[in-house]
Motif scaffolding. Structure first.
Motif, mmCIF file in Angstrom:
data_model
loop_
_atom_site.group_PDB
_atom_site.id
_atom_site.type_symbol
_atom_site.label_atom_id
_atom_site.label_comp_id
_atom_site.label_asym_id
_atom_site.label_seq_id
_atom_site.Cartn_x
_atom_site.Cartn_y
_atom_site.Cartn_z
ATOM 1 N N ARG A 1 9.273 -1.212 19.210
ATOM 2 C CA ARG A 1 9.264 -0.628 20.474
ATOM 3 C C ARG A 1 9.150 0.832 20.264
ATOM 4 N NH1 ARG A 1 13.451 -4.311 22.291
ATOM 5 N NH2 ARG A 1 14.961 -3.161 21.595
ATOM 6 N N LYS A 2 10.140 1.167 19.192
ATOM 7 C CA LYS A 2 9.856 2.508 18.650
ATOM 8 C C LYS A 2 8.505 3.231 18.173
ATOM 9 C CE LYS A 2 14.745 3.286 18.039
ATOM 10 N NZ LYS A 2 15.868 4.181 17.409
ATOM 11 N N MET A 3 8.017 2.259 17.089
ATOM 12 C CA MET A 3 6.635 2.960 17.303
ATOM 13 C C MET A 3 6.039 3.207 18.347
ATOM 14 S SD MET A 3 6.868 2.493 13.920
ATOM 15 C CE MET A 3 9.029 3.429 14.286
ATOM 16 N N LYS A 4 5.481 2.371 19.389
ATOM 17 C CA LYS A 4 4.292 2.225 20.293
ATOM 18 C C LYS A 4 3.274 2.149 20.341
ATOM 19 C CE LYS A 4 7.901 5.659 23.256
ATOM 20 N NZ LYS A 4 7.646 7.101 24.108
ATOM 21 N N LEU A 5 2.959 1.128 19.256
ATOM 22 C CA LEU A 5 1.823 0.110 18.868
ATOM 23 C C LEU A 5 0.697 1.031 19.772
ATOM 24 C CD1 LEU A 5 3.994 -2.193 17.218
ATOM 25 C CD2 LEU A 5 3.107 -0.043 16.163
ATOM 26 N N GLN A 6 -0.397 1.372 18.772
ATOM 27 C CA GLN A 6 -1.687 1.552 19.361
ATOM 28 C C GLN A 6 -3.547 1.636 18.151
ATOM 29 O OE1 GLN A 6 -2.280 4.729 22.020
ATOM 30 N NE2 GLN A 6 -0.952 3.886 23.702
ATOM 31 N N THR B 1 0.475 -1.115 -0.041
ATOM 32 C CA THR B 1 0.240 -0.290 0.020
ATOM 33 C C THR B 1 0.314 1.101 0.084
ATOM 34 O OG1 THR B 1 -0.724 -0.087 2.785
ATOM 35 C CG2 THR B 1 -1.689 -1.334 0.864
ATOM 36 N N ASP B 2 2.167 1.058 0.389
ATOM 37 C CA ASP B 2 2.946 2.489 1.131
ATOM 38 C C ASP B 2 4.352 1.636 0.145
ATOM 39 O OD1 ASP B 2 0.565 4.260 2.402
ATOM 40 O OD2 ASP B 2 0.122 2.595 2.950
ATOM 41 N N GLU B 3 5.130 2.572 -0.099
ATOM 42 C CA GLU B 3 6.209 3.282 -0.454
ATOM 43 C C GLU B 3 7.164 3.887 -0.072
ATOM 44 O OE1 GLU B 3 10.138 2.432 -4.011
ATOM 45 O OE2 GLU B 3 7.462 2.215 -4.816
ATOM 46 N N LEU B 4 7.651 3.618 1.170
ATOM 47 C CA LEU B 4 8.174 5.282 1.596
ATOM 48 C C LEU B 4 9.518 5.664 1.424
ATOM 49 C CD1 LEU B 4 6.297 4.712 4.689
ATOM 50 C CD2 LEU B 4 5.789 6.531 2.864
ATOM 51 N N PRO B 5 10.692 6.263 2.542
ATOM 52 C CA PRO B 5 12.211 6.431 1.736
ATOM 53 C C PRO B 5 12.409 5.635 3.539
ATOM 54 C CG PRO B 5 11.393 8.114 0.685
ATOM 55 C CD PRO B 5 9.929 7.813 1.069
ATOM 56 N N PHE B 6 13.290 5.412 3.775
ATOM 57 C CA PHE B 6 13.357 5.212 5.801
ATOM 58 C C PHE B 6 13.566 6.017 6.021
ATOM 59 C CE2 PHE B 6 16.281 4.046 8.822
ATOM 60 C CZ PHE B 6 15.690 2.767 9.232
ATOM 61 N N ASN B 7 12.492 6.196 7.639
ATOM 62 C CA ASN B 7 12.318 7.680 8.208
ATOM 63 C C ASN B 7 11.312 7.152 8.842
ATOM 64 O OD1 ASN B 7 11.040 9.346 9.541
ATOM 65 N ND2 ASN B 7 11.988 10.632 7.864
ATOM 66 N N LEU B 8 11.737 6.283 10.152
ATOM 67 C CA LEU B 8 10.993 5.791 11.660
ATOM 68 C C LEU B 8 10.304 6.531 12.506
ATOM 69 C CD1 LEU B 8 13.467 4.140 13.655
ATOM 70 C CD2 LEU B 8 12.158 2.866 11.334
ATOM 71 N N LYS B 9 10.309 8.103 12.155
ATOM 72 C CA LYS B 9 9.658 9.131 12.647
ATOM 73 C C LYS B 9 8.424 9.014 11.664
ATOM 74 C CE LYS B 9 12.350 12.592 14.686
ATOM 75 N NZ LYS B 9 12.738 14.217 15.101
ATOM 76 N N ARG B 10 8.242 9.177 9.942
ATOM 77 C CA ARG B 10 7.298 9.257 8.753
ATOM 78 C C ARG B 10 6.306 7.563 9.204
ATOM 79 N NH1 ARG B 10 7.432 10.224 3.240
ATOM 80 N NH2 ARG B 10 5.317 9.776 2.219
#
Length: 441
Positions: A396-401, A358-367
């Motif tokens: 862990r960094k994503m803090k999923l909800q 569904t999505d192709e993104l440059p590597f960027n964890l905040k995005r």
């Protein structure tokens, strides 16, 4: 119940062997008292063993209690490989459980052995060198072979004899030999029609990666199979392709998506009528038994990411057959060094798992974190290939909800670090598909 006595450097039919004068550890467990203890310990909790052992030693010899507890633990571990019905009738050593072939893989290999052995009067004869606790020998006996099983450890051979006889009671009576396989006479009558060798690939420091450090070395095993004329050698799936001899076929086997082993096959006698192809590479996927064979195709072209991403089975990758899988899918690679196939259409294939992107993104964890939060993704499957990021750290960094699910691929596209977001093909986007997982490849 009698326990077979093993011959040293000479075959003995186990069904005719007398009981030793003093019970072995296996003999103790086969006694009425030992059988009752094993039945009591079948579903015990290993975490409670100390208290359990203290209680049992009030009524049973300490040696028997220790042996029964150890065997009960090994049987519990063995269920994953052999299933409950067989595991709780077998006996094991710690090394034997670790090295034993999964029953489904052993059955597949036994079926292939049937294709390269003679047909005619009497059962085909097969010698199993380094038989261990007899997992492969059981499958071979069940397939109708007259099995000679060879191992240098007397206690292990004793266990193998019991396991073969118990799990394959209608098979030709097995012969179990206690001997060093490197000095065992392969021409001893009756000569085998085929040879199976499972070299030890673990030492005191763990896994052995150098095939010449196997016990016995791979070069010795290859020469032994050539001497007999037909056979198979179990090897680690990471073996370099350049070490596969030109007169052997190499087969990589996965079971349930996990690569289990590789086998080198040889049939100089021609009994298989072409079932073994010298120089060929093959990937077999169990439990379905789907097989992909190399056709010498060039590497697939690199192309833009399409609607679908295919993750080839590990056996396909190990066998260097990604090009063959891509050809079936009319797909290409997302990067010349990455074993992900991309295509614009969904096509059924047993050789790869399909995901809709569904999505192709440059590597960027905040995005990525913002996108997952926006879409209420709380169940994230992380896969990576060609990325240094650790999947568990990312989760862990994503803090999923949230209750929705997604799959993210951390990889490279045309050399650039990239994140591909999607879901398994056939599942609606965001629909929960199971527990979050992390996979590194």
């Amino acid at each position: 119940m009698t326990v077979p006595r093993l011959a040293h450097n000479g075959p003995v039919n186990d069904s005719a062997s007398p009981t030793p004068s003093s019970p072995s550890p296996l003999g103790l467990l086969l006694s009425d008292e030992g059988q009752a203890l094993l039945a009591e310990l079948r579903d015990h909790d290993p975490a409670q063993e100390l208290a359990l052992a203290t209680r049992l030693r009030r009524d049973h010899p300490a040696e028997l209690v220790s042996s029964a507890l150890a065997q009960a633990r090994l049987r519990q571990r063995a269920v994953a490989k052999f299933g409950e019905r067989d595991a709780y009738r077998m006996y094991f050593t710690p090394h034997g459980v670790e090295q034993a072939t999964r029953a489904s893989v052993a059955a597949h290999r036994a079926a292939r052995f049937r294709t390269i052995t003679r047909t005619g009067d009497g059962p085909a004869r097969l010698t199993d060198l380094c038989c261990g606790v007899g997992g492969d020998a059981v499958a071979l006996a069940r397939a109708g072979f007259a099995v000679t099983a060879v191992d240098r450890d007397p206690a292990t051979g004793e266990i193998a004899a019991h396991n073969i006889r118990t799990l394959a009671p209608d098979a030709p009576a097995p012969t179990v030999v206690c001997a060093d396989v490197m000095t065992y006479d392969l021409r001893a009558a009756p000569a085998p029609d085929a040879l199976f060798i499972d070299p030890a690939r673990r030492g005191g420091r763990g896994r052995i990666f150098d095939p010449e450090a196997y016990s016995p070395p791979l070069s010795w095993a290859i020469d032994a199979v050539r001497t007999v004329g037909a056979g198979g050698i179990k090897i680690a799936p990471g073996i370099p392709h350049e070490l596969v001899p030109d007169d052997f076929e190499a087969e990589w086997i996965s079971d349930g998506g996990d690569v289990k082993e590789a086998v080198l096959w040889h049939d100089a006698n021609g009994a298989g009528g072409g079932a073994i192809t010298p120089g060929a590479r093959r990937a077999t996927l169990l439990p379905a038994g789907s097989t992909l064979t190399g056709r010498g195709l060039p590497n697939p072209q690199v192309r833009k990411v399409g609607r679908y991403l295919y993750e080839p089975d590990g056996a396909v990758i190990r066998a260097h057959l990604v090009a063959e899988a891509a050809d079936e899918l009319d797909g290409g690679l997302i990067d010349e060094t990455i074993a992900y196939i991309t295509a614009d259409e969904a096509r059924p294939t047993p050789y790869a798992t399909a995901y809709e992107i569904t999505d192709e993104l440059p590597f960027n964890l905040k995005r990525l974190k913002a996108l997952l939060r926006e879409r209420e993704v709380g169940i994230l499957t992380v896969k990576k290939r060609g990325s240094p990021v650790e999947p568990e750290e990312l989760r862990r960094k994503m803090k999923l909800q949230g209750r929705k699910s997604a799959t993210v691929f951390l990889t490279r596209v045309a050399g650039a670090p990239t994140m591909l977001l999607g879901h398994p093909a056939g599942h609606p986007a965001g629909h929960p598909t199971g527990h979050p997982t992390a996979r590194s490849e």
